[in-house]
Design a protein around this motif. Structure first.
Motif, PDB file in Angstrom:
ATOM      1  N   ARG A 131     -12.930   8.583  -4.414  1.00  0.00           N
ATOM      2  CA  ARG A 131     -11.902   9.167  -3.544  1.00  0.00           C
ATOM      3  C   ARG A 131     -10.560   8.470  -3.759  1.00  0.00           C
ATOM      4  NH1 ARG A 131     -16.081   8.947   0.310  1.00  0.00           N
ATOM      5  NH2 ARG A 131     -15.097   7.157   1.342  1.00  0.00           N
ATOM      6  N   ASN A 132     -10.589   7.145  -3.864  1.00  0.00           N
ATOM      7  CA  ASN A 132      -9.344   6.401  -4.081  1.00  0.00           C
ATOM      8  C   ASN A 132      -8.722   6.740  -5.435  1.00  0.00           C
ATOM      9  OD1 ASN A 132      -9.544   5.136  -1.598  1.00  0.00           O
ATOM     10  ND2 ASN A 132     -10.587   3.334  -2.413  1.00  0.00           N
ATOM     11  N   GLN A 133      -9.574   6.967  -6.437  1.00  0.00           N
ATOM     12  CA  GLN A 133      -9.060   7.360  -7.752  1.00  0.00           C
ATOM     13  C   GLN A 133      -8.372   8.707  -7.690  1.00  0.00           C
ATOM     14  OE1 GLN A 133     -12.741   7.061  -9.937  1.00  0.00           O
ATOM     15  NE2 GLN A 133     -12.304   5.015 -10.703  1.00  0.00           N
ATOM     16  N   LYS A 134      -8.939   9.643  -6.940  1.00  0.00           N
ATOM     17  CA  LYS A 134      -8.330  10.968  -6.803  1.00  0.00           C
ATOM     18  C   LYS A 134      -6.991  10.886  -6.086  1.00  0.00           C
ATOM     19  CE  LYS A 134     -12.644  13.625  -6.853  1.00  0.00           C
ATOM     20  NZ  LYS A 134     -13.553  14.501  -6.067  1.00  0.00           N
ATOM     21  N   LEU A 135      -6.885   9.935  -5.150  1.00  0.00           N
ATOM     22  CA  LEU A 135      -5.630   9.752  -4.421  1.00  0.00           C
ATOM     23  C   LEU A 135      -4.633   8.906  -5.209  1.00  0.00           C
ATOM     24  CD1 LEU A 135      -7.092   9.025  -0.864  1.00  0.00           C
ATOM     25  CD2 LEU A 135      -5.949  11.119  -1.610  1.00  0.00           C
ATOM     26  N   ALA A 136      -5.087   8.372  -6.343  1.00  0.00           N
ATOM     27  CA  ALA A 136      -4.239   7.539  -7.205  1.00  0.00           C
ATOM     28  C   ALA A 136      -3.698   6.327  -6.462  1.00  0.00           C
ATOM     29  CB  ALA A 136      -3.103   8.363  -7.802  1.00  0.00           C
ATOM     30  N   ARG A 137      -4.531   5.715  -5.620  1.00  0.00           N
ATOM     31  CA  ARG A 137      -4.103   4.526  -4.882  1.00  0.00           C
ATOM     32  C   ARG A 137      -3.964   3.342  -5.830  1.00  0.00           C
ATOM     33  NH1 ARG A 137      -6.707   3.570   0.994  1.00  0.00           N
ATOM     34  NH2 ARG A 137      -5.222   1.854   0.763  1.00  0.00           N
ATOM     35  N   LYS A 138      -2.882   2.606  -5.662  1.00  0.00           N
ATOM     36  CA  LYS A 138      -2.618   1.448  -6.514  1.00  0.00           C
ATOM     37  C   LYS A 138      -2.911   0.118  -5.803  1.00  0.00           C
ATOM     38  CE  LYS A 138      -0.981   4.134  -9.758  1.00  0.00           C
ATOM     39  NZ  LYS A 138      -1.767   4.382 -10.993  1.00  0.00           N
ATOM     40  N   ALA A 152      -9.411   0.214  -8.840  1.00  0.00           N
ATOM     41  CA  ALA A 152      -9.375   1.525  -9.495  1.00  0.00           C
ATOM     42  C   ALA A 152     -10.562   1.749 -10.417  1.00  0.00           C
ATOM     43  CB  ALA A 152      -8.077   1.682 -10.286  1.00  0.00           C
ATOM     44  N   SER A 153     -11.440   0.763 -10.568  1.00  0.00           N
ATOM     45  CA  SER A 153     -12.612   0.894 -11.429  1.00  0.00           C
ATOM     46  C   SER A 153     -13.721   0.036 -10.869  1.00  0.00           C
ATOM     47  CB  SER A 153     -12.283   0.452 -12.856  1.00  0.00           C
ATOM     48  OG  SER A 153     -12.018  -0.951 -12.881  1.00  0.00           O
TER      49      SER A 153
END
Length: 283
Positions: A189-196, A200-201
């Protein structure tokens, strides 16, 4: 063959009588049990099948459970989920655990030492769940409530439970436990939101959880709520299992985020003391 006068006849032990109950209650509880272990709301057919009954029979029970607020139904998706009455019962039971009782006794002293809002969290059906909350006089307003489930990768509470409940994650390993699956789902979900501001992995998740283990507590700054920082220290039982997270939360303007700072030191000491009280022996 007759027994001689005065002889004692062997006594046959009879099984203990089974206490009478209401079978329909026991049958209906299967639906609540399925919902409590499901990762999310369920369609009627799936809920009924998992509980081992027909959809028509399950629907009758669900109508009654809805009237009691034990179950809710989303008008859009028609899926069923646990209702507010179920949450109320669960929180009442959790608040009576010995670990929570003992932790609450430490809160006034810890509040005086840190000056920050404090909370207690335990593992619930959906993740780390807040079961006690004490606001500091200088508390920052936060949109959190008892019963809220904390995210695993953006809150100090979630990171604490993930780090001390999961085995060390290999970057390429497939998640097996329910907790590992929840971590994976949140990562996606965080990857889809592109949270920095969060991992991310899976490799970054593993590295972050390893740091939490090395530090002995978890920290989150600006990732759960803007301008808010939090620390969470683990509490273990006699078997070494994580049973509780002790949380301190506050505004960045007044909250010392240092690992050995004015908030972290007393918080860690309180968690260690409670672990000892519960029989945990530090290796």
């Amino acid at each position: 063959m007759k027994a001689s006068p005065g002889a004692t006849s062997p006594v046959r032990s009879s099984p203990a009588p089974q206490r009478a109950g209401i079978q329909s209650v026991e049958v209906g509880f299967a639906l609540l049990e399925v919902l409590s272990t499901s990762p999310g709301p369920l369609m009627l057919r799936d809920l009924a099948a998992a509980a081992g009954m027909s959809a028509a029979k399950a629907h009758r029970y669900l109508v009654s459970f809805q009237r009691l607020d034990l179950v809710t139904q989303d008008s859009g998706t028609t899926r069923y989920n646990l209702g507010p009455a179920s949450l109320k019962l669960g929180l009442a039971a959790l608040s009576r655990l010995d670990s929570v009782k003992l932790a609450r006794q430490l809160m006034p002293t810890l509040m005086a030492q840190t000056g920050q809002t404090l909370a207690l969290a335990v593992w619930g059906n959906q993740g780390p769940t807040l079961v006690h909350w004490e606001e500091s006089p200088q508390a920052v307003t936060v949109n959190l409530r008892l019963g809220d489930v904390m995210p695993l990768l953006s809150s100090a509470t979630g990171l604490c439970f993930a780090a001390f409940s999961l085995p060390r994650l290999a970057a390429g390993a497939r998640p097996q436990s329910r907790l590992a699956l929840l971590v994976k789902d949140e990562l996606v979900r965080n990857q889809k939101l592109a949270r920095k501001d969060v991992p991310a992995s899976m490799a970054e998740v593993a590295a972050l959880l390893e740091e939490v283990r090395l530090r002995g507590m978890a920290r989150a700054v600006n990732t759960l709520l803007p301008g808010v920082a939090g620390l969470c220290a683990p509490v273990f039982d006699a078997d070494g299992h994580l049973v509780l997270g002790m949380v301190a939360l506050g505004s960045l303007a007044t909250f010392d985020t240092a690992w050995d700072g004015a908030v972290a030191r007393p918080l860690a000491a309180a968690a260690r003391q409670l672990s000892r009280d519960l029989g945990f022996k530090q290796e």
